[in-house]
Scaffold this motif. Sequence first.
Motif, mmCIF file in Angstrom:
data_model
loop_
_atom_site.group_PDB
_atom_site.id
_atom_site.type_symbol
_atom_site.label_atom_id
_atom_site.label_comp_id
_atom_site.label_asym_id
_atom_site.label_seq_id
_atom_site.Cartn_x
_atom_site.Cartn_y
_atom_site.Cartn_z
ATOM 1 N N PRO A 287 0.791 -1.252 0.000
ATOM 2 C CA PRO A 287 0.000 0.000 0.000
ATOM 3 C C PRO A 287 0.811 1.285 0.000
ATOM 4 C CG PRO A 287 0.045 -0.935 2.197
ATOM 5 C CD PRO A 287 0.725 -1.937 1.284
ATOM 6 N N ARG A 288 2.120 1.211 0.256
ATOM 7 C CA ARG A 288 2.909 2.445 0.344
ATOM 8 C C ARG A 288 4.380 2.114 0.108
ATOM 9 N NH1 ARG A 288 5.196 1.838 5.409
ATOM 10 N NH2 ARG A 288 4.033 0.474 6.819
ATOM 11 N N CYS A 289 5.162 3.147 -0.094
ATOM 12 C CA CYS A 289 6.603 2.951 -0.240
ATOM 13 C C CYS A 289 7.182 2.500 1.106
ATOM 14 C CB CYS A 289 7.270 4.252 -0.687
ATOM 15 S SG CYS A 289 6.802 4.762 -2.353
ATOM 16 N N LEU A 290 7.994 1.474 1.058
ATOM 17 C CA LEU A 290 8.559 0.942 2.293
ATOM 18 C C LEU A 290 9.762 1.777 2.717
ATOM 19 C CD1 LEU A 290 8.421 -2.900 1.567
ATOM 20 C CD2 LEU A 290 6.708 -1.457 2.656
ATOM 21 N N ASN A 291 9.780 2.173 3.995
ATOM 22 C CA ASN A 291 10.922 2.908 4.509
ATOM 23 C C ASN A 291 11.970 1.938 5.059
ATOM 24 O OD1 ASN A 291 10.050 2.110 7.129
ATOM 25 N ND2 ASN A 291 8.689 3.906 7.236
ATOM 26 N N GLN A 292 13.055 2.473 5.563
ATOM 27 C CA GLN A 292 14.135 1.616 6.057
ATOM 28 C C GLN A 292 13.693 0.759 7.234
ATOM 29 O OE1 GLN A 292 17.159 1.045 4.689
ATOM 30 N NE2 GLN A 292 16.324 2.302 3.017
ATOM 31 N N HIS A 293 12.816 1.306 8.059
ATOM 32 C CA HIS A 293 12.297 0.525 9.190
ATOM 33 C C HIS A 293 11.492 -0.675 8.692
ATOM 34 C CE1 HIS A 293 10.528 -0.417 13.087
ATOM 35 N NE2 HIS A 293 9.338 -0.407 12.506
ATOM 36 N N ASP A 294 10.643 -0.452 7.671
ATOM 37 C CA ASP A 294 9.861 -1.547 7.093
ATOM 38 C C ASP A 294 10.782 -2.618 6.517
ATOM 39 O OD1 ASP A 294 7.393 -0.312 7.636
ATOM 40 O OD2 ASP A 294 7.538 0.876 5.809
ATOM 41 N N LYS A 295 11.799 -2.180 5.794
ATOM 42 C CA LYS A 295 12.707 -3.136 5.150
ATOM 43 C C LYS A 295 13.487 -3.952 6.177
ATOM 44 C CE LYS A 295 13.190 -0.495 0.863
ATOM 45 N NZ LYS A 295 14.102 0.226 -0.051
ATOM 46 N N LYS A 296 13.902 -3.301 7.251
ATOM 47 C CA LYS A 296 14.623 -4.027 8.308
ATOM 48 C C LYS A 296 13.700 -5.045 8.964
ATOM 49 C CE LYS A 296 18.096 -4.922 10.994
ATOM 50 N NZ LYS A 296 19.279 -5.617 10.450
ATOM 51 N N LEU A 297 12.469 -4.648 9.195
ATOM 52 C CA LEU A 297 11.480 -5.547 9.791
ATOM 53 C C LEU A 297 11.233 -6.743 8.876
ATOM 54 C CD1 LEU A 297 9.536 -5.842 12.214
ATOM 55 C CD2 LEU A 297 7.831 -4.617 10.877
ATOM 56 N N LEU A 298 11.153 -6.473 7.576
ATOM 57 C CA LEU A 298 10.934 -7.538 6.609
ATOM 58 C C LEU A 298 12.111 -8.498 6.571
ATOM 59 C CD1 LEU A 298 9.064 -8.692 4.481
ATOM 60 C CD2 LEU A 298 10.009 -7.077 2.832
ATOM 61 N N GLU A 299 13.320 -7.982 6.674
ATOM 62 C CA GLU A 299 14.510 -8.832 6.688
ATOM 63 C C GLU A 299 14.516 -9.751 7.909
ATOM 64 O OE1 GLU A 299 17.922 -6.349 6.460
ATOM 65 O OE2 GLU A 299 17.378 -5.487 4.514
ATOM 66 N N ILE A 300 14.209 -9.188 9.070
ATOM 67 C CA ILE A 300 14.166 -10.000 10.296
ATOM 68 C C ILE A 300 13.094 -11.069 10.177
ATOM 69 C CG2 ILE A 300 13.662 -9.938 12.770
ATOM 70 C CD1 ILE A 300 14.814 -7.079 12.807
ATOM 71 N N PHE A 301 11.947 -10.671 9.643
ATOM 72 C CA PHE A 301 10.832 -11.602 9.497
ATOM 73 C C PHE A 301 11.210 -12.755 8.569
ATOM 74 C CE2 PHE A 301 6.718 -13.206 8.291
ATOM 75 C CZ PHE A 301 5.916 -12.964 9.382
ATOM 76 N N SER A 302 11.804 -12.435 7.409
ATOM 77 C CA SER A 302 12.150 -13.478 6.442
ATOM 78 C C SER A 302 13.245 -14.395 6.972
ATOM 79 C CB SER A 302 12.572 -12.848 5.118
ATOM 80 O OG SER A 302 13.697 -11.999 5.287
ATOM 81 N N ASP A 303 14.140 -13.857 7.801
ATOM 82 C CA ASP A 303 15.188 -14.696 8.393
ATOM 83 C C ASP A 303 14.621 -15.721 9.365
ATOM 84 O OD1 ASP A 303 17.192 -13.471 7.015
ATOM 85 O OD2 ASP A 303 17.744 -12.083 8.613
ATOM 86 N N ASN A 304 13.554 -15.342 10.047
ATOM 87 C CA ASN A 304 13.028 -16.208 11.109
ATOM 88 C C ASN A 304 11.850 -17.076 10.685
ATOM 89 O OD1 ASN A 304 14.410 -15.453 13.874
ATOM 90 N ND2 ASN A 304 14.172 -13.561 12.746
ATOM 91 N N VAL A 305 11.118 -16.653 9.662
ATOM 92 C CA VAL A 305 9.935 -17.422 9.275
ATOM 93 C C VAL A 305 10.320 -18.797 8.756
ATOM 94 C CG1 VAL A 305 9.856 -16.501 6.922
ATOM 95 C CG2 VAL A 305 7.785 -17.357 7.979
#
Length: 516
Positions: A287-305
């Motif tokens: 829904p929106r442009c991802l900021n650095q916080h979103d991208k970091k959160l996504l990286e952590i999520f993908s590492d752990n999922v």
Amino acid sequence: MSDTFLFAEDTDEKIEEQKGEWKVLIVDDEPEVHAVTKLALNDFVFQEKSLSFISAYSGKEAKELFHQHDDIAIVLLDVVMETDEAGLEVAEYVRNELHNNFTRIILRTGQPGQAPERDVIVNYDINDYKSKTELTAQKLFTVVIASLRSYRDIMVIEENRQGLEKIVSASANLFTIRSLESFIEGIIQQLSSLLGGTKDAAYITSAVAGPKPIDLVTQDEFYVFSGKGEYQGCEGALLEDVVSGDELLACKKALKNKTLVYGDEYVAAYCQGKHTSGSLLYLSGVPRCLNQHDKKLLEIFSDNVQIAFDNVLLTKDIEDTQREIIERLGDAMEKQFSIGKHIQRMVEMCKLLAKDYGINEAQIEMLKLAVPLHDVGKLKVPSEILNKPGPLNDEEKEIARKHATIGYDLLKDSRRQIIQSAAMVARDHHEHWDGNGYPRGLKGEDIHIFSRITAVADVYDALRSKLHYKDAWPIEQVLELFKQARGKQFDPRLVDILLNNIEKIEDIQKRYPDPI
């Protein structure tokens, strides 16, 4: 309504493509109010979404529209319409009857004295109260912005809650592939909510070939395991069949380079696995442009999922191994005792009886794994007794009966719940509802439901089968015996279920005939 409209000025800013709409319901019996409201908010944009207006001219019509639209963000609600309290009745209906606590309700009234603000705020679950005379274009803009922010945050929390609920529910039950799907579905819903919601999402992996069975496939083949939005119902489909164009290239790049690839409206996130070759989280309609916080959160999520997914796969593999060992042992016992397809028929009958009894799927799966070992104690009963062509004498009967306790002793020390259940079934499937069974003389519901179900299936199949010491009984004779033993040898409710499903029971007999 004399203020200058906020969005009337020309700007040099680049107009961005809209990504959806916020639904606003206008409820007022004056057509002019609808027209002025739409004009004042005509070019309103919040988080790259414009407003979509829905009009109702009475409280009754508003209630009907709430049934048609479950995603109304804001309702601008007049108080006095067909009755002096029509608007208040709508507010109460939305909150108390539809249990909609998400929509932001803004009361607008031209007659504040008829609905005093203090009384309304205290007695009704509304979010704002405005007099029509004070609601200028600027103030209307302000109240809509504030309400949309609240609605957005509430919906993110709700989606987050639903995702957590699915994950918690699935983690409590990992016996079936269905719960594995629910686990992944909860994961992608969680991720979507963290990013503020996405239109479509899919979990794509090489560790499975569709939703069942779980088998390793070639490392170049990636399949949709679970999805939402556009990808819901695509389980088992190849990556190339559901994603195309630049998005497919992004997915392949993420897999090849083991990284995250960001597009304007999509994300392809590689998930590194320890026990599998890795998987991919694909999200579109961001829904929106991802900021650095979103991208970091996504990286952590993908590492752990992927760690969570690997653990679920390992759990499933252990259970499949247990299941296969038990099934092979059951097959060996059938050959040892020359009892044909007795165990296969029993498993199917137990499944049918348990389902109608109301036992949940996880427990039914446990019962299916326990049943094949119900007579494991016979392995230590002399073969001359088991294979005796005629009736057993009292001493032989006593020796044969010991198989129940022997079976329990063989299995009781396991810490595995499946084996513990099998031990209990082996010991107690000869107990009687009236307390006249063996080996412990248990009575009624003191006998575990697994053992009660096994007893019914075991006796029915034994009577309907030709054994070395007897011919198969005709069905009429078997049914008469069960009617007489109802409430004595067998749980009366289970006997009723058996009798009500006799055609299905007999179909099981036909599907698994003993070899000639």
